[in-house]
Enzyme design. Structure first.
Site, mmCIF file in Angstrom:
data_model
loop_
_atom_site.group_PDB
_atom_site.id
_atom_site.type_symbol
_atom_site.label_atom_id
_atom_site.label_comp_id
_atom_site.label_asym_id
_atom_site.label_seq_id
_atom_site.Cartn_x
_atom_site.Cartn_y
_atom_site.Cartn_z
ATOM 1 N N HIS A 1 0.869 -1.168 0.000
ATOM 2 C CA HIS A 1 0.000 0.000 0.000
ATOM 3 C C HIS A 1 0.911 1.224 0.000
ATOM 4 O O HIS A 1 2.024 1.185 0.520
ATOM 5 C CB HIS A 1 -0.858 0.086 1.262
ATOM 6 C CG HIS A 1 -1.766 -1.073 1.501
ATOM 7 N ND1 HIS A 1 -1.337 -2.254 2.063
ATOM 8 C CD2 HIS A 1 -3.103 -1.219 1.303
ATOM 9 C CE1 HIS A 1 -2.366 -3.079 2.193
ATOM 10 N NE2 HIS A 1 -3.443 -2.483 1.728
ATOM 11 N N ASP B 1 2.314 2.021 3.333
ATOM 12 C CA ASP B 1 3.278 1.072 3.892
ATOM 13 C C ASP B 1 4.704 1.550 3.667
ATOM 14 O O ASP B 1 5.561 1.402 4.531
ATOM 15 C CB ASP B 1 3.158 -0.303 3.221
ATOM 16 C CG ASP B 1 1.803 -0.930 3.383
ATOM 17 O OD1 ASP B 1 1.156 -0.685 4.408
ATOM 18 O OD2 ASP B 1 1.383 -1.662 2.465
ATOM 19 N N GLU C 1 -10.497 -6.892 -4.252
ATOM 20 C CA GLU C 1 -10.346 -7.922 -3.232
ATOM 21 C C GLU C 1 -11.575 -7.960 -2.329
ATOM 22 O O GLU C 1 -11.808 -7.037 -1.553
ATOM 23 C CB GLU C 1 -9.095 -7.644 -2.391
ATOM 24 C CG GLU C 1 -8.852 -8.675 -1.311
ATOM 25 C CD GLU C 1 -7.537 -8.458 -0.602
ATOM 26 O OE1 GLU C 1 -7.470 -8.755 0.606
ATOM 27 O OE2 GLU C 1 -6.575 -7.989 -1.239
ATOM 28 N N GLU D 1 -8.839 -13.720 -1.058
ATOM 29 C CA GLU D 1 -8.067 -14.041 0.148
ATOM 30 C C GLU D 1 -8.786 -15.105 0.969
ATOM 31 O O GLU D 1 -10.000 -15.028 1.177
ATOM 32 C CB GLU D 1 -7.860 -12.797 1.006
ATOM 33 C CG GLU D 1 -7.114 -13.095 2.293
ATOM 34 C CD GLU D 1 -6.887 -11.869 3.153
ATOM 35 O OE1 GLU D 1 -7.098 -11.961 4.373
ATOM 36 O OE2 GLU D 1 -6.502 -10.825 2.605
ATOM 37 N N ASP E 1 -4.526 -13.811 -2.295
ATOM 38 C CA ASP E 1 -3.777 -13.535 -1.071
ATOM 39 C C ASP E 1 -3.766 -14.825 -0.270
ATOM 40 O O ASP E 1 -4.828 -15.327 0.139
ATOM 41 C CB ASP E 1 -4.441 -12.424 -0.261
ATOM 42 C CG ASP E 1 -4.001 -11.037 -0.701
ATOM 43 O OD1 ASP E 1 -3.213 -10.945 -1.659
ATOM 44 O OD2 ASP E 1 -4.457 -10.052 -0.100
ATOM 45 N N ASP F 1 -0.337 -12.471 2.148
ATOM 46 C CA ASP F 1 -0.959 -11.477 3.019
ATOM 47 C C ASP F 1 -1.156 -12.139 4.377
ATOM 48 O O ASP F 1 -2.266 -12.451 4.799
ATOM 49 C CB ASP F 1 -2.296 -11.033 2.415
ATOM 50 C CG ASP F 1 -2.935 -9.910 3.215
ATOM 51 O OD1 ASP F 1 -2.315 -9.454 4.191
ATOM 52 O OD2 ASP F 1 -4.048 -9.490 2.875
#
Length: 438
Positions: A101, A104, A232, A268, A296, A339
Site C-alpha cells: 500500500h 506502507d 479484493e 483471500e 492472497d 498477506d
C-alpha cells in the site's frame, strides 16, 4: 550491512528429507509441473504491510516484534532504510515479487503535496532495489482506510471532499505502480460499506463506488498502465457490511455497472472464511466467470471470528487452491501473495523466514498433489459421470434451448417420473483426496 545475520545465503531447496528449518523441502522454483516451473506457477509475493510494518500489536497490547533496524520514527529516512531491509529479506528468501500500500512504504505528510513528495523519495529507492535484485512489483494499492478522513469510507463516503481526496490518492498510487512496473493494481474497500442502514443511502454509495472505478479505468488508459485491475472481496471488519462482500457480490457489482471487462478478483482465504465460504468456493466462483486474477495466501483460525491472517500450512487448503488455479491455466499476471503475518509470539526477525518458507512449501505440496489428482482424472471422471444425463437426450435439448415447459411436461408425463439419482459418493471422494495427501 546485513539485517538478517542468521540467514547468510539464499534459502535453498534441499528436498523432502531435509531437517533444516531454513531450507525448502518442497518448493523447488525450477521444478516443472504441468509444463510450467513452480516459480511461474506461483509468482510468490511478500506483503510489505505485514512483513515489514507489522509489529505484532493486538487490541490488548502494543507490538512486541524485535526489529533491530527500526528507530522508532515514521520518517522518510526510516522508510528508505526499511526498503533496504525488505529487499535483503526477499532476495534471501527468493521470492520474485512484492506488494504494498502507498502508506506502507512512505509516511503521510501534513498535506497531500508533502505526502506525494515523501512517496516519490521512497519510490526512487524501491526502483533502485528492484533494478539491483530483479525483484518486481506484483501489485500496488492505496490505503483508503487507516486515516481518520476515511471514517465513513472513501469512494462511498457521504462527504464529496473525501471522495476527491481518495481519487487523488489512487491517482498517485497508480502512477507509482506504473513507474515501478507493477503488473496489477488492487482495490480493497477497507471501509466501503455501512454500519447502520438508518443513515445510509446504499444505492447512492454503490453508484459513487462505480463512478470511482470508472474514473480509475479512464486514468489507467490515460497514463498507459497495462496492468490488471483487481478487487479484493471482504465481507466485514471493520464495517458491519462491506460492499465487496464476496466473489458473487463483486462479480454482480462489476457486471451491473459495466466494469467486468476491466477488473478481476484478488481472493483471500481469511476473507472467504469471514464470508462463510471456503476458499475453493470463492476461487471457483470467480474462475467460472473468467475473473480470478490473483490470490492472497493465508488462513484464518476457525475458532476466532476475525481476520487473523495466519500463514497457510493446511495441505487441504493449498491443494484445493491449486486444483482451481491449474484448472484455469494459472494466475498470471497475478500471483500468490502472502498477506499473512507471523504470530505475536514469533517476534524475532528469523521467524519471518520460517513463516514464508512454510507457506511456500505448503503451496508447492498442494501443487504437486493437485497435479497428480488431475493427471489421474479422478475428479474429472466423477463429475462427468454425475452430469451424464445432460450430454444427450432431454438434458442436451434443455441446454440447447430446444424445449420449454410444455415439452418438458410432455416428456415427464410419458416417462411417469424422473429417473432415479445416483449417489454423490461424498465420503468416497474425501477418502480419495486423503489418499493423495500422503
Amino acid at each position: 550491512m546485513t539485517y538478517f545475520p542468521e540467514v547468510s545465503t539464499k534459502i535453498a531447496y534441499e528436498g523432502p528429507d531435509s531437517k533444516n528449518p531454513l531450507a525448502f523441502r518442497h518448493y523447488n522454483p525450477d521444478e516443472v509441473v504441468e509444463g510450467k516451473t513452480m516459480r511461474d506457477h506461483f509468482r510468490f509475493s511478500v506483503a510489505y504491510w505485514h512483513t515489514f510494518r507489522g509489529m505484532g500489536g493486538d487490541p490488548f497490547g502494543p507490538g512486541c516484534a524485535v526489529r533491530p533496524w527500526e528507530d522508532g520514527t515514521d520518517s522518510v529516512e526510516m522508510a528508505i532504510k526499511r526498503v533496504r531491509v525488505a529487499f535483503e529479506f526477499m532476495e534471501k528468501l527468493g521470492t520474485p515479487y512484492y506488494c504494498f500500500h502507498d502508506r506502507d512504504v512512505a509516511p503521510e505528510g501534513s498535506n497531500l503535496r508533502e505526502t506525494n513528495a515523501n512517496l516519490d523519495r521512497v519510490v526512487k529507492v524501491l526502483k533502485e532495489e528492484q533494478a539491483r535484485t530483479g525483484i518486481k512489483l506484483l501489485w500496488g494499492t492505496a490505503n483508503l482506510f487507516s486515516n481518520k478522513r476515511f471514517v465513513h469510507g472513501a469512494a462511498t463516503s457521504p462527504n464529496a471532499d473525501v471522495f476527491a481526496y481518495a481519487a487523488a490518492q489512487v491517482k498517485k498510487a497508480l502512477e507509482i505502480t506504473h513507474e515501478l512496473g507493477g503488473e496489477n493494481y488492487v482495490f480493497w474497500g477497507g471501509r466501503e460499506g455501512y454500519v447502520n442502514l438508518y443513515n445510509t443511502d446504499m444505492k447512492r454509495e454503490l453508484d459513487h463506488l462505480a463512478r470511482f472505478f470508472h474514473l480509475a479505468v479512464d486514468y489507467k488508459k490515460q497514463i498507459g498502465f497495462k496492468g490488471q485491475f483487481l478487487i479484493e472481496p471482504k465481507p466485514k471488519e471493520p464495517t458491519t457490511h462491506q460492499y465487496d462482500f464476496d466473489s458473487a457480490a463483486v462479480v454482480a457489482f462489476l457486471k451491473t455497472y459495466g466494469l467486468s471487462d476491466h477488473f478481476k478478483l484478488n481472493i483471500e482465504t481469511n476473507h472467504a472464511t469471514l464470508a462463510g465460504h471456503t476458499m475453493m468456493h470463492e476461487l471457483t466462483y470467480a474462475s467460472m466467470h473468467g475473473m480470478l486474477g490473483s490470490i492472497d495466501a493465508n488462513r484464518g483460525d476457525l475458532l476466532l471470528g476475525w481476520d487473523t491472517d495466519q500463514f497457510p500450512t493446511d495441505l487441504y487448503l493449498t491443494t484445493q487452491c491449486m486444483l482451481v488455479i491449474l484448472g484455469q491455466g494459472g494466475l498470471a499476471p497475478g500471483g500468490v501473495n502472502f498477506d499473512a503475518k507471523v504470530r505475536r509470539e514469533s517476534f524475532e526477525p528469523v521467524d519471518l523466514f520460517h513463516a514464508h518458507i512454510g507457506g511456500m512449501d505448503a503451496f508447492a505440496q498442494g501443487l504437486k498433489i493437485a497435479a497428480r489428482i488431475r493427471a489421474e482424472g479422478v475428479l474429472r471422471d466423477v463429475v462427468k459421470q454425475r452430469y451424464a444425463s445432460w450430454d444427450s437426450g432431454i438434458g442436451a435439448d434443455i441446454e440447447a434451448g430446444k424445449v420449454g415447459f410444455a415439452e418438458l411436461e410432455s416428456y415427464i408425463l410419458a416417462r411417469g417420473d424422473a429417473a432415479p439419482n445416483t449417489s454423490g459418493r461424498q465420503e468416497m471422494l474425501e477418502n480419495i483426496i486423503n489418499r493423495y495427501l500422503r
